[in-house]
Enzyme design. Structure first.
Site, PDB file in Angstrom:
ATOM      1  N   LYS A  75      48.672  44.552  42.439  1.00 33.96           N
ATOM      2  CA  LYS A  75      47.623  45.331  43.127  1.00 33.96           C
ATOM      3  C   LYS A  75      47.316  46.679  42.458  1.00 33.96           C
ATOM      4  CE  LYS A  75      47.779  43.718  47.873  1.00 33.96           C
ATOM      5  NZ  LYS A  75      47.968  44.140  49.261  1.00 33.96           N
ATOM      6  N   ASP A 111      42.485  45.469  52.877  1.00 39.49           N
ATOM      7  CA  ASP A 111      43.600  45.443  53.842  1.00 39.49           C
ATOM      8  C   ASP A 111      43.306  46.302  55.076  1.00 39.49           C
ATOM      9  OD1 ASP A 111      45.190  43.696  52.413  1.00 39.49           O
ATOM     10  OD2 ASP A 111      46.208  45.284  51.298  1.00 39.49           O
TER      11      ASP A 111
END
Ligand code: ATR
Length: 282
Positions: A75, A111
């Site tokens: 990420k 997210d």
């Protein structure tokens, strides 16, 4: 010029290392079928040392993919290697969704959007509270704090075993976020309207600490971003003490929505059948 009879089929990926455990192919596969879209979404494992070559292939258009999801441990690197990281992922320092436009890799992080969409769906008026308590200060906690702050919660107390990590978050996010050691948990929970667990406390074979949720506002909401098990030890305690609880599965489902729309051009719906499909797979 494109032949009008030619059909374009988009292919998307989830990459991580390892990536076998990912439930994303199940989620996107469900939507592709439901919407009758001829496309694919599959797990594509890439080792950390091969990740920059993978991004280069995406840019060159030789990978066969139009975009995809990025999970642990890629990420942070993904947000650095992308040509066009958006403001959200620049602030977080991590990307989870990539797409390609005109040979450039764009990146965002969904997210936080997934987290708030789950609360919006399951906890009426959760954002009317002025104070939230976040337990944990890892990568997931960061996305949650950003999202809750962006929804206007004025004070966010981050409580963590390693206070230095909580301090990093208060430095990053400014005066809204306050760092505390575990011992301060009871004190900072007093009157708060939202409690968010981002740790695996009580799930590693150790007993969960007893938490007195009754010091919170009587209409407080308690949520967990961990979704296996669906009712985590902390959620069970909160429920037994009479509080509204929201499990973390909806965050996983909702964070997938923006990516699907980017790659396949239709906005999918998080419905009860999808939720059940993932539960049955646990
Ligand atoms: P993620 O990216 O999923 O948030 P992480 O970065 O490993 O994962 O963070 C895990 C969080 O759970 C951290 O806040 C961690 O506390 P430390 O920063 O002190 O490590 C917390 N955590 C995990 N196990 C814990 C335990 N047994 N007791 C207290 N906190 C725990």
């Amino acid at each position: 010029m494109r032949d009008s009879r030619e059909t374009f089929v988009n292919h998307a990926f989830v990459t991580g290392y390892p990536v076998k455990h990912s439930r994303s192919p199940l989620i996107h596969g469900y939507w592709l079928k439901q919407l009758g879209i001829e496309g694919s979404y599959r797990a594509h494992e890439v080792k950390p040392e091969d990740f920059s070559a993978f991004i280069a292939e995406l840019k060159q258009g030789t990978s066969g993919f139009c975009g995809g999801n990025v999970t642990i441990p890629h990420k942070e690197v993904a947000h650095r290697l992308a040509d066009r990281p958006d403001d959200l992922c620049l602030e977080l320092g991590a990307a989870n969704t990539l797409w390609i436009e005109a040979g450039q890799v764009h990146a965002t992080n969904t997210d936080g959007r997934g987290f708030v969409a789950n609360l919006d769906e399951r906890a009426d008026r959760w954002d009317h509270c002025s104070t939230a308590v976040v337990l944990g200060a890892g990568g997931a906690s960061r996305a949650v704090i950003q999202a809750v702050r962006d929804r206007g919660v004025k004070t966010i107390h981050v409580v963590n075993r390693t206070v230095a990590r909580a301090k990093e978050l208060s430095d990053r996010f400014g005066s809204t976020v306050h760092a505390h050691p575990m011992e301060a948990l009871g004190e900072v929970m007093r009157g708060a309207g939202l409690f968010i667990n981002t740790t695996s406390l009580g799930m590693d074979g150790q007993e969960a600490p007893q938490i007195d949720f009754t010091v919170m506002a009587s209409d407080a909401v308690v949520t967990d971003i961990v979704y296996v098990p669906l009712k985590t030890p902390l959620l069970r305690q909160a429920e037994q003490q009479g509080f509204a609880i929201v499990d973390g599965l909806g965050m996983l489902l909702h964070q997938a929505v923006p990516g699907f729309e980017l790659w396949f051009g239709r906005r999918p719906v998080v419905d009860a059948n999808l939720r059940q499909l993932v539960i049955d797979d646990m």
